[in-house]
Design an enzyme around this catalytic site. Structure first.
Site, PDB file in Angstrom:
ATOM      1  CE1 TYR A 292     -35.920  11.195  12.600  1.00  0.00           C
ATOM      2  CE2 TYR A 292     -36.808  10.593  10.456  1.00  0.00           C
ATOM      3  CZ  TYR A 292     -36.720  10.389  11.819  1.00  0.00           C
ATOM      4  OH  TYR A 292     -37.443   9.363  12.394  1.00  0.00           O
TER       5      TYR A 292
ATOM      6  CE  LYS B 278     -34.516   7.607  12.831  1.00  0.00           C
ATOM      7  NZ  LYS B 278     -34.377   6.838  14.098  1.00  0.00           N
TER       8      LYS B 278
ATOM      9  CB  SER C  40     -37.799   7.171   8.848  1.00  0.00           C
ATOM     10  OG  SER C  40     -38.578   8.065   8.096  1.00  0.00           O
TER      11      SER C  40
END
Lengths: 316, 316
Positions: free
Chosen positions: A143, A147, A119
């Protein structure tokens, strides 16, 4: 050819799985597509082999590798908002889950293609106007941190010859189908999706906020491309900034006017929210994805196209 | 003030621990220094609280936090060569060990200063001539990968308010005391240490190979500085390229001549090794550590100084 999709019940995972079941990959039919998720994927078909389980359970991950799928799409993840709220669960699913899956690949001793859905949340400011391919990954969410860690693991295992991996840093998906959600980015889809359906939508940020987008179809097309393209031009650096569409909220609204007329615009309620504006302002706005473009990845041409595509998909 | 040092039996850990036991930190005496390692640290003193155990065991890590040390120096790690050879052990100690320790910090619900010993191994080429502070961390070893992952975890926990962390990317330590080892970088110390002791040393690379160095004393001084300096100028990006000394092998040899005379140079045996030359050529050569310099971190002035310091330390 056997193919594995984790997160197969998700918005992108279900679309990707349907494409793989329908047409295979790279001109080769899929003998079997293993669809793994925490809930049962709603993808029918005789070649669909559904597996319901917890990706952060090493046994579950190992079982997915039993038939040595030639291509693995790893999309399973806790979303950004939940990973920020629940630290333990975020690391368990997004980091440990990825590690268990990749370790199972390593233990199986072959070298499958692995496509990891990353992302643009791996990036944190301050940003240059257009983010180059070698920009530092300095995430500002748990998050995003998880990632990047998954990307690094994929690069290490690729370097060691256990997989031929690539991580795709997906732009914000727009127009997300379905109902409004409470993600900070939710309004980007809402201000188009709701008016197109004759409903009101709230716009919490100024019209000049710029962001980086991909339609669901463009994201799935790039995932499919990543499953078959020659990755050797990437060398050691296997995390790829994808092409996308850089647009302001004003651009989105103008596209809505062109497709749906001025009446649709009256359904957008401007209710400035300082917190949401602050969050969104800290996100990446534009990229210069030289490497991915050279390898044949592509983005959407315009928001008019994105809106027309959304209407065509939701008409059925 | 309680202080915790992991990896306290290592070359830097033992020097750091001795300094902390002797003089405390930032003008404050240490009430107690908890010295943790897999082997018993050889640091005497009534205030030394030695803990022998496995940092990758969550219970051991949690126990180290029981008395909520105000400053934590996390140096425990499997070295580069071993992490590359033993994939499982490298990730278990360098990633899981760091994670368990940091999770124990989080669970203890206070906000200690955490100084994490990282490495310039987080970087992989291609490099610019001088590496800037915001250069992409694209490691090309498992050790480097594990160190970046530790940095990311530290940044996420700092952002979330569980620690006030900083990761120091240490240059290659030279002159390492002790016996020759088989690390690819071992000759950088060997070509000085052995001739200074009247012994032969092998030089496997050309004289124009350039690399990035810190003496043991400079590294320890920077660790101590990191334990007390105000970190707020760093913002979210808590991984810091330290000042160091960029020098060629030729520079090292010229410094040896100045300190020990031309005779010492005859003890250096030039035996070119293509594999070692290839490995060393892929490493970072020079940095422009603007942020760390502004915060008062410092490096060695010259290899003549480094050699004189080594002689003074080994004379006793």
């Amino acid at each position: 050819m056997n193919i594995l999709v984790t997160g197969a019940a998700g918005m992108l995972g279900a679309r990707l799985s349907a494409r793989l079941l329908g047409e295979g990959l790279g001109g080769r039919g899929a003998r079997r597509v293993i669809l793994a998720d925490a809930v049962r994927p709603d993808v029918p078909g005789a070649r669909a082999d559904c597996r319901v389980g917890d990706i952060s359970d090493p046994q579950f991950a190992a079982g997915l590798l039993a038939d040595r799928p030639e291509v693995i799409f790893h999309l399973a993840a806790i979303v950004s908002g939940e990973a920020e709220q629940d630290y333990t669960r975020g690391y368990r699913v997004n980091l440990d889950g990825t590690r268990h899956l990749f370790d199972a690949v390593r233990a199986a001793r072959y070298c499958p293609r692995v496509v990891f859905a990353s992302s643009v949340a791996v990036f944190g400011g301050p940003f240059p106007q257009r983010i180059p391919d070698d920009f530092i990954a300095a995430p500002q969410t748990s998050y995003g941190t998880q990632k990047v860690m998954g990307e690094l693991l994929l690069e290490d295992l690729t370097r060691r010859g256990h997989m031929d991996g690539v991580a795709l840093r997906l732009p914000t998906i727009c127009i997300r189908p379905g109902r409004p959600n409470k993600a900070a980015s939710g309004f980007f889809s809402g201000i188009l999706r709701e008016p197109l359906a004759g409903q009101e939508a709230v716009l919490p940020v100024p019209d000049d906020i710029r962001h980086w987008f991909a339609s669901p179809a463009a994201a799935v097309a790039n995932l499919l491309h990543a499953g078959q393209v020659d990755l050797s031009p990437l060398g050691h650096r296997r995390a790829l900034n994808l092409p996308g569409l850089s647009a302001t909220v004003g651009d989105q609204i103008e596209a809505l006017r062109q497709v749906a007329g001025a009446d649709a615009l009256r359904l957008i309620q401007r209710r400035p929210d300082a917190t949401i504006t602050r969050i969104i302002s800290s996100w990446a706005q534009d990229f210069d994805p030289v490497r991915a473009t050279a390898m044949g990845f592509s983005g959407d041409a315009s928001f008019v196209d994105i809106i027309r595509q959304h209407l065509a998909e939701t008409a059925g």
